[in-house]
Design an enzyme around this catalytic site. Structure first.
Site, PDB file in Angstrom:
ATOM      1  N   VAL A  14       0.830  -1.205   0.000  1.00  0.00           N
ATOM      2  CA  VAL A  14       0.000   0.000   0.000  1.00  0.00           C
ATOM      3  C   VAL A  14       0.869   1.261   0.000  1.00  0.00           C
ATOM      4  O   VAL A  14       0.391   2.353  -0.291  1.00  0.00           O
ATOM      5  CB  VAL A  14      -0.954   0.008   1.222  1.00  0.00           C
ATOM      6  CG1 VAL A  14      -0.235   0.487   2.485  1.00  0.00           C
ATOM      7  CG2 VAL A  14      -2.190   0.873   0.955  1.00  0.00           C
ATOM      8  N   SER A  15       2.153   1.094   0.297  1.00  0.00           N
ATOM      9  CA  SER A  15       3.078   2.224   0.394  1.00  0.00           C
ATOM     10  C   SER A  15       3.865   2.416  -0.896  1.00  0.00           C
ATOM     11  O   SER A  15       4.669   1.551  -1.267  1.00  0.00           O
ATOM     12  CB  SER A  15       4.064   1.986   1.555  1.00  0.00           C
ATOM     13  OG  SER A  15       5.206   2.797   1.436  1.00  0.00           O
ATOM     14  N   PRO A  16       3.683   3.538  -1.593  1.00  0.00           N
ATOM     15  CA  PRO A  16       4.424   3.759  -2.842  1.00  0.00           C
ATOM     16  C   PRO A  16       5.916   3.941  -2.600  1.00  0.00           C
ATOM     17  O   PRO A  16       6.739   3.538  -3.420  1.00  0.00           O
ATOM     18  CB  PRO A  16       3.784   5.036  -3.409  1.00  0.00           C
ATOM     19  CG  PRO A  16       3.234   5.748  -2.213  1.00  0.00           C
ATOM     20  CD  PRO A  16       2.767   4.668  -1.289  1.00  0.00           C
ATOM     21  N   SER A  18       7.587   2.449  -0.374  1.00  0.00           N
ATOM     22  CA  SER A  18       8.135   1.105  -0.184  1.00  0.00           C
ATOM     23  C   SER A  18       8.471   0.466  -1.524  1.00  0.00           C
ATOM     24  O   SER A  18       9.438  -0.304  -1.636  1.00  0.00           O
ATOM     25  CB  SER A  18       7.127   0.221   0.562  1.00  0.00           C
ATOM     26  OG  SER A  18       7.026   0.573   1.915  1.00  0.00           O
TER      27      SER A  18
END
Length: 228
Positions: A14-16, A18
Site C-alpha cells: 500500500v506504500s508507494p 516502499s
C-alpha cells in the site's frame, strides 16, 4: 570477500515509497555484498502501534506527495501513478488481504524469495500504476498469475492467507518491525556487528551504502556500472 551483511526490508504494497525502496534493494542485491531478506508487513499495524499519522491525512503532505511521486517515478524508473482516489485505495480498502496473500506466498516458497518479489511487484503495479483493486481474491489471483504462479499455487496461497497461521505470521512481522522502532515504511534494517541499524524512507541509500562499506551507484546500478 567478507561475509555478506544481512539487510531486512520491511514493506507493505500500500506504500508507494516502499515500492521505490523495494526495487532499489532488489537491484542492489547482486551489486552489494548483502543478503537481502524481504519482510512483508502490515503498515496499518505499524502506524497504529507507533502512534504515527499517515501523510495522506495531512493536507499539505498529501499535496506534496502527489508531486513528489511523479518526480521519484522518473528518477527511480518505477512506473508510479497515484490511483484516482488515493484515500479509498490506501485507507478504506487498505492492504491487509494483500499482505496476508504475500505472506502466504512467502510461506510456500521453498528457498529464496523469487515468488514473493514477483507477486509483490505485481500488487504494487495494480494499485500504484493501473489503479486496480488489491483486496479481492480475484484481484490477488490475477496478480499472482501475472507473477508466474500456477493455478494450484494460487489456490493454495488463497487458502493459506485465510489461515490463523498466516495471520499470526504477518502480525509477528509487524510487531518485530515495531520492536526495531518502526513508525512507517519502507524500513531497512541492516545488521552490522551484531547490532541493527535502521534506515527509514526511500532516500537513505547513500547513507546505507556508506555504513556497509559499499558504493551508491544511483537508482540504476547496472547502467552506472556500464558507464565505468
Amino acid at each position: 570477500m567478507s561475509s555478506r551483511k544481512v539487510i531486512e526490508l520491511f514493506f507493505d504494497v500500500v506504500s508507494p515509497y516502499s515500492w521505490l525502496a523495494f526495487e532499489v534493494m532488489c537491484r542492489y542485491r547482486k551489486v552489494w555484498n548483502i543478503e537481502l531478506r524481504l519482510r512483508p508487513t502490515f503498515l496499518g499495524g505499524v502506524m497504529q502501534g507507533s502512534g504515527n499519522k499517515p501523510p495522506g491525512l495531512v493536507p499539505n503532505k498529501f499535496l506534496y506527495m502527489g508531486k513528489d511521486l511523479n518526480r521519484l517515478s522518473e528518477y527511480f524508473n518505477v512506473p508510479l501513478k497515484p490511483p484516482a482516489d488515493v484515500h479509498e485505495a490506501m485507507f478504506k480498502k487498505g492492504s491487509l488481504n494483500a499482505m496476508w496473500f504475500v505472506t502466504a506466498v512467502q510461506e510456500m516458497e521453498k528457498s529464496g524469495d523469487e515468488r514473493v518479489e514477483r507477486v509483490s511487484r505485481e500488487l504494487w503495479r495494480r494499485i500504484w500504476y493501473e489503479d486496480r483493486d488489491i483486496t479481492e481474491p480475484a484481484s490477488l489471483s490475477e496478480a499472482a498469475m501475472k507473477a508466474g504462479l500456477s493455478d494450484s499455487e494460487i489456490k493454495r496461497a488463497l487458502e493459506l492467507c485465510n489461515s490463523q497461521e498466516i495471520k499470526e505470521k504477518l502480525k509477528s512481522a509487524t510487531e518485530e518491525a515495531l520492536d526495531y522502532g518502526a513508525f512507517g515504511f519502507p524500513l531497512v534494517v541492516c545488521h552490522l556487528n551484531g547490532k541493527p541499524e535502521l534506515f527509514f524512507g526511500s532516500d537513505r541509500f547513500e547513507l546505507l551504502a556508506h555504513c556497509i562499506g559499499e558504493k551508491w551507484l544511483g537508482p540504476l546500478p547496472d547502467k552506472s556500472t556500464a558507464k565505468l
